[in-house]
Design a protein around this motif. Structure first.
Motif, mmCIF file in Angstrom:
data_model
loop_
_atom_site.group_PDB
_atom_site.id
_atom_site.type_symbol
_atom_site.label_atom_id
_atom_site.label_comp_id
_atom_site.label_asym_id
_atom_site.label_seq_id
_atom_site.Cartn_x
_atom_site.Cartn_y
_atom_site.Cartn_z
ATOM 1 N N TYR A 27 0.856 -1.179 0.000
ATOM 2 C CA TYR A 27 0.000 0.000 0.000
ATOM 3 C C TYR A 27 0.895 1.233 0.000
ATOM 4 O O TYR A 27 2.122 1.124 0.114
ATOM 5 C CB TYR A 27 -0.950 0.003 1.198
ATOM 6 C CG TYR A 27 -0.318 0.310 2.538
ATOM 7 C CD1 TYR A 27 0.438 -0.655 3.217
ATOM 8 C CD2 TYR A 27 -0.491 1.547 3.149
ATOM 9 C CE1 TYR A 27 1.006 -0.378 4.439
ATOM 10 C CE2 TYR A 27 0.076 1.827 4.376
ATOM 11 C CZ TYR A 27 0.827 0.856 5.022
ATOM 12 O OH TYR A 27 1.395 1.129 6.253
ATOM 13 N N THR A 28 0.271 2.396 -0.117
ATOM 14 C CA THR A 28 1.026 3.647 -0.181
ATOM 15 C C THR A 28 1.372 4.088 1.231
ATOM 16 O O THR A 28 0.648 4.880 1.859
ATOM 17 C CB THR A 28 0.216 4.720 -0.919
ATOM 18 O OG1 THR A 28 -0.243 4.192 -2.183
ATOM 19 C CG2 THR A 28 1.084 5.946 -1.180
ATOM 20 N N PHE A 29 2.472 3.582 1.727
ATOM 21 C CA PHE A 29 2.877 3.775 3.125
ATOM 22 C C PHE A 29 2.885 5.251 3.507
ATOM 23 O O PHE A 29 2.427 5.619 4.593
ATOM 24 C CB PHE A 29 4.265 3.170 3.313
ATOM 25 C CG PHE A 29 4.850 3.373 4.675
ATOM 26 C CD1 PHE A 29 5.810 4.355 4.902
ATOM 27 C CD2 PHE A 29 4.463 2.582 5.745
ATOM 28 C CE1 PHE A 29 6.364 4.546 6.156
ATOM 29 C CE2 PHE A 29 4.998 2.757 7.009
ATOM 30 C CZ PHE A 29 5.956 3.742 7.205
ATOM 31 N N ARG A 30 3.389 6.107 2.621
ATOM 32 C CA ARG A 30 3.592 7.513 2.969
ATOM 33 C C ARG A 30 2.285 8.278 3.170
ATOM 34 O O ARG A 30 2.300 9.418 3.636
ATOM 35 C CB ARG A 30 4.412 8.209 1.887
ATOM 36 C CG ARG A 30 3.707 8.280 0.541
ATOM 37 C CD ARG A 30 4.568 8.964 -0.511
ATOM 38 N NE ARG A 30 3.905 9.013 -1.810
ATOM 39 C CZ ARG A 30 4.000 8.056 -2.712
ATOM 40 N NH1 ARG A 30 4.723 6.982 -2.458
ATOM 41 N NH2 ARG A 30 3.368 8.183 -3.871
ATOM 42 N N SER A 31 1.153 7.657 2.840
ATOM 43 C CA SER A 31 -0.127 8.365 2.898
ATOM 44 C C SER A 31 -0.918 8.128 4.174
ATOM 45 O O SER A 31 -1.961 8.780 4.382
ATOM 46 C CB SER A 31 -0.999 7.967 1.702
ATOM 47 O OG SER A 31 -0.405 8.361 0.481
ATOM 48 N N TYR A 32 -0.475 7.219 5.021
ATOM 49 C CA TYR A 32 -1.320 6.794 6.143
ATOM 50 C C TYR A 32 -0.559 6.698 7.461
ATOM 51 O O TYR A 32 0.656 6.496 7.487
ATOM 52 C CB TYR A 32 -1.952 5.437 5.834
ATOM 53 C CG TYR A 32 -2.801 5.450 4.597
ATOM 54 C CD1 TYR A 32 -2.320 4.928 3.408
ATOM 55 C CD2 TYR A 32 -4.078 6.025 4.605
ATOM 56 C CE1 TYR A 32 -3.089 4.956 2.259
ATOM 57 C CE2 TYR A 32 -4.844 6.055 3.464
ATOM 58 C CZ TYR A 32 -4.349 5.525 2.296
ATOM 59 O OH TYR A 32 -5.110 5.558 1.159
ATOM 60 N N ALA A 33 -1.323 6.807 8.534
ATOM 61 C CA ALA A 33 -0.753 6.671 9.867
ATOM 62 C C ALA A 33 -0.334 5.230 10.138
ATOM 63 O O ALA A 33 -0.854 4.283 9.538
ATOM 64 C CB ALA A 33 -1.784 7.097 10.914
ATOM 65 N N ILE A 34 0.587 5.100 11.068
ATOM 66 C CA ILE A 34 0.999 3.781 11.513
ATOM 67 C C ILE A 34 1.179 3.830 13.027
ATOM 68 O O ILE A 34 1.580 4.856 13.574
ATOM 69 C CB ILE A 34 2.268 3.311 10.779
ATOM 70 C CG1 ILE A 34 2.478 1.814 10.970
ATOM 71 C CG2 ILE A 34 3.478 4.110 11.206
ATOM 72 C CD1 ILE A 34 3.250 1.162 9.873
ATOM 73 N N ASN A 74 9.496 7.537 5.146
ATOM 74 C CA ASN A 74 8.600 7.206 4.044
ATOM 75 C C ASN A 74 9.343 6.729 2.804
ATOM 76 O O ASN A 74 8.787 5.982 2.001
ATOM 77 C CB ASN A 74 7.704 8.392 3.717
ATOM 78 C CG ASN A 74 6.619 8.600 4.775
ATOM 79 O OD1 ASN A 74 6.322 7.701 5.565
ATOM 80 N ND2 ASN A 74 6.040 9.791 4.798
ATOM 81 N N ALA A 75 10.583 7.141 2.645
ATOM 82 C CA ALA A 75 11.372 6.674 1.498
ATOM 83 C C ALA A 75 11.703 5.188 1.617
ATOM 84 O O ALA A 75 11.935 4.522 0.607
ATOM 85 C CB ALA A 75 12.645 7.492 1.379
ATOM 86 N N LYS A 76 11.720 4.692 2.844
ATOM 87 C CA LYS A 76 12.057 3.283 3.083
ATOM 88 C C LYS A 76 10.838 2.450 3.463
ATOM 89 O O LYS A 76 10.977 1.271 3.809
ATOM 90 C CB LYS A 76 13.109 3.166 4.182
ATOM 91 C CG LYS A 76 14.441 3.793 3.824
ATOM 92 C CD LYS A 76 15.448 3.599 4.949
ATOM 93 C CE LYS A 76 16.804 4.189 4.563
ATOM 94 N NZ LYS A 76 17.810 4.023 5.665
ATOM 95 N N ASN A 77 9.654 3.066 3.461
ATOM 96 C CA ASN A 77 8.431 2.356 3.879
ATOM 97 C C ASN A 77 8.594 1.697 5.247
ATOM 98 O O ASN A 77 8.124 0.571 5.476
ATOM 99 C CB ASN A 77 8.040 1.284 2.845
ATOM 100 C CG ASN A 77 7.381 1.873 1.624
ATOM 101 O OD1 ASN A 77 7.314 3.086 1.455
ATOM 102 N ND2 ASN A 77 6.903 1.016 0.745
ATOM 103 N N TYR A 95 3.516 -4.999 18.253
ATOM 104 C CA TYR A 95 2.940 -5.080 16.925
ATOM 105 C C TYR A 95 2.890 -3.695 16.283
ATOM 106 O O TYR A 95 2.543 -2.719 16.955
ATOM 107 C CB TYR A 95 1.506 -5.610 16.978
ATOM 108 C CG TYR A 95 1.349 -6.975 17.582
ATOM 109 C CD1 TYR A 95 1.145 -7.135 18.947
ATOM 110 C CD2 TYR A 95 1.393 -8.110 16.777
ATOM 111 C CE1 TYR A 95 1.000 -8.394 19.509
ATOM 112 C CE2 TYR A 95 1.243 -9.382 17.330
ATOM 113 C CZ TYR A 95 1.053 -9.511 18.700
ATOM 114 O OH TYR A 95 0.897 -10.766 19.243
ATOM 115 N N CYS A 96 3.187 -3.634 14.992
ATOM 116 C CA CYS A 96 2.874 -2.411 14.267
ATOM 117 C C CYS A 96 1.580 -2.640 13.488
ATOM 118 O O CYS A 96 1.230 -3.786 13.163
ATOM 119 C CB CYS A 96 4.002 -1.984 13.337
ATOM 120 S SG CYS A 96 4.361 -3.101 11.973
ATOM 121 N N ALA A 97 0.889 -1.553 13.224
ATOM 122 C CA ALA A 97 -0.404 -1.646 12.562
ATOM 123 C C ALA A 97 -0.608 -0.430 11.675
ATOM 124 O O ALA A 97 -0.168 0.672 12.016
ATOM 125 C CB ALA A 97 -1.517 -1.728 13.598
ATOM 126 N N ALA A 98 -1.272 -0.648 10.559
ATOM 127 C CA ALA A 98 -1.521 0.422 9.589
ATOM 128 C C ALA A 98 -2.982 0.838 9.627
ATOM 129 O O ALA A 98 -3.876 -0.009 9.605
ATOM 130 C CB ALA A 98 -1.152 -0.061 8.183
#
Length: 125
Positions: A27-34, A74-77, A95-98
């Motif tokens: 997914y577009t990692f740079r667009s969303y919270a984690i 964000n460059a490295k996701n 745990y990490c979560a998106a």
């Protein structure tokens, strides 16, 4: 498909440090919270920290404020959780979560869409 892979857990003495990493894909990692959550044995999962898409909004649980720092590249996701001054009560699976809903990051686990497999952190006294 969306994947989140945590790493960096381990055994550390009280007062020590660890840095957890979460590599995201699909997914577009740079667009969303984690966010980061943890679950200790026989306890409910609890919120640890979250960061918005740009990295300029961060929220922490009171129990880790001043000791843990969440960040992202964000460059490295990749998202990170730097944990300093660790205590035995920090022992848990982390745990990490998106959260794939635009907006302010949430501290509620139920609003997160995807989860990693977790990494064990054990702090000895």
């Amino acid at each position: 498909q969306v994947q989140l892979v945590e790493s960096g857990g381990g055994l550390v003495q009280a007062g020590g440090s660890l840095r957890l990493s979460c590599v995201a894909s699909g997914y577009t990692f740079r667009s969303y919270a984690i966010g980061w959550f943890r679950q200790a044995p026989w306890k409910e999962r609890e919120f640890v920290a979250t960061i918005n898409w740009s990295g300029d909004s961060r929220y922490y649980a009171d129990s880790v404020k001043g000791r843990f720092t969440i960040s992202r590249d964000n460059a490295k996701n990749t998202a990170y959780l730097q944990m300093n001054s660790l205590k035995p009560e920090d022992t848990a699976v982390y745990y990490c979560a998106a959260d794939l809903t635009p907006g302010i990051p949430t501290m509620t686990g139920g609003f997160y869409d995807y989860w990693g497999q977790g990494t064990q952190v054990t702090v000895s006294s």
